[in-house]
Design a protein around this motif. Sequence first.
Motif: not given
Length: 579
Positions: A236-241, A284-286
């Motif tokens: 989950d790319r949203s976790a990156r932010y 993929l890139i968010g």
Amino acid sequence: MRILRLLLLTGALGASAALAQMTADQKAADFTSLSQFYVRHYTPANWKIEQFGFDLANIGPWLTRVRATRNDLEYYDLVIEYLASLKDGHIRYTLPSNFQAYLRFDLDIYDGKTLIEFISPAFARNRFPIEIGDEVVSVDGVTSEEWIRRLSKYGEGANDSATRRRAADFITFRPQSAIPWAANIGETASVVVRKPSGAEATYDIPWAKFATPIVNLPPVSGPRLSAAAKPTLIRDRSARYEDIARNWGLWTGPRPTPEEPLTPSEKLIAETQIAEAHPADVALIGLGQPTPLYNPPPGFRLRLGARSTDQFVSGTFPVDGQTIGWIRIFTFSPSNSALALSQFRQEITELQQSTSALVIDVMHNPGGSACYALELLRFLVPQPFWGVGYWIKPTQTWKTYFEARALNAAGPNVAQWEREVLQQYYNVVSAAYEKGEETGVFPICSSSLTAFPQDVVYTKPVILLTNEFSVSAGDIFPALFQDANRGKIAGIRTGGLGGNVNDYFHTGVIEANLRITRSLFVRERAYASPTGPTSLIENAGVQPDVPLSIMTRENLVTGGQPFVNAMIDEVRRILPARP
């Protein structure tokens, strides 16, 4: 989730036939069909010949290589290489596979090095003591730089920076929808990590695997499947932010606002305005995250962004005793454009009265509707300016679109001159279609290439923030802003995805989803680009007035503090002198 494969159809071939691969003739026929489709519909074809010497129609050498492929996956891979040769960030050839492998940490390029930028909560940090900001030197004996070279064709962008960043992401995350051989890995990867001190360590990190990989498709004709459903991602790319979102005070839950219903005619017109990144890239890139890539500036006060229905993130912050407005436009494809335009209008009305300058952030904006982007700009540009114009290769679809526009203008509320102009556009497109020629530049959002301000306009200084993932309509917005001489652009050259796109399900032997660029956006005048002056956005992007990069290790580990400080310095330079 089941993989969409012909093998799963009721009445499919028996086990012995299912193990077969496509024949050389089938692969050649499939490749020829795909090539002809692009030759017919792909508007930037001549531009790609001029810029890169790549001719879609010259498939003789490719057919030789097609026939030499040893299995279906090699054939898939060759098709991807063929389309990647166009250097078009819009185009994706995606396989109907949900298989993914993930090392549970993400990479990106900071200060020219491949650094760890996110570590999943599921990663075994007690066994593998890696940290955000560490450099990955190699994976399975292959250097990160060599992996970037090998993986670039699977995430080809319109500029080298975006391509390299996508490729770096694929080092630790392998979706088979993009990379045919993604499943050809072991149970673990040998990862060499370098600490900021220079000390290195090697870890055998297990791959987390999801779903069943494609091996081949039965080489026979049969029932056609619909396009593959949007895959579920193992990460989950949203976790990156998440941490940055908390610092801003943003809503991070679901956004329940329903999409607006469209009539068939409205849907046709809306499809010709689509200028957005492929959904696979968004995931993929968010891209399109409401959360900015950096923490808020000191003293920031949030206005929009804390509610699920907010279509923007906005607020104010102080600089040298003056109040500065700030708006993040994270997508040009809002769930409800009427609501979004109403919110933007209200923000501009209040910020015009209460601020001395405005910062607009379109970084990591995947695009959307070109005409919605134009509508937002009408709140920011106080004089008439160049609008959205397409150069197109006429097809039956384009004929139908221009005919629909002419027919929809038949009502009593449309001026006679506008009806005549739209009818003339249809006549020109029809004539070009019959002759197999391309057209000149056509306005897409109205009957004129000139756009006019809204009745509410922000008239004070503006800075626009961009990066290489400001793409498609996220390219168009900065281009129109720059053409209108509205203010400074600070950041990185935009992605250079300069046209309208549509998705198709390939109906040849192979099952795949295709995306094609059907037009070229044309700017008011030519600008310098890496390949020479051009008025096109495709591959050129929009060059900022002030270079400003967030892709440094210091920004990574501090939540973008140097970037925010540099942004504030640029704001100081545009502030009007106080009396």
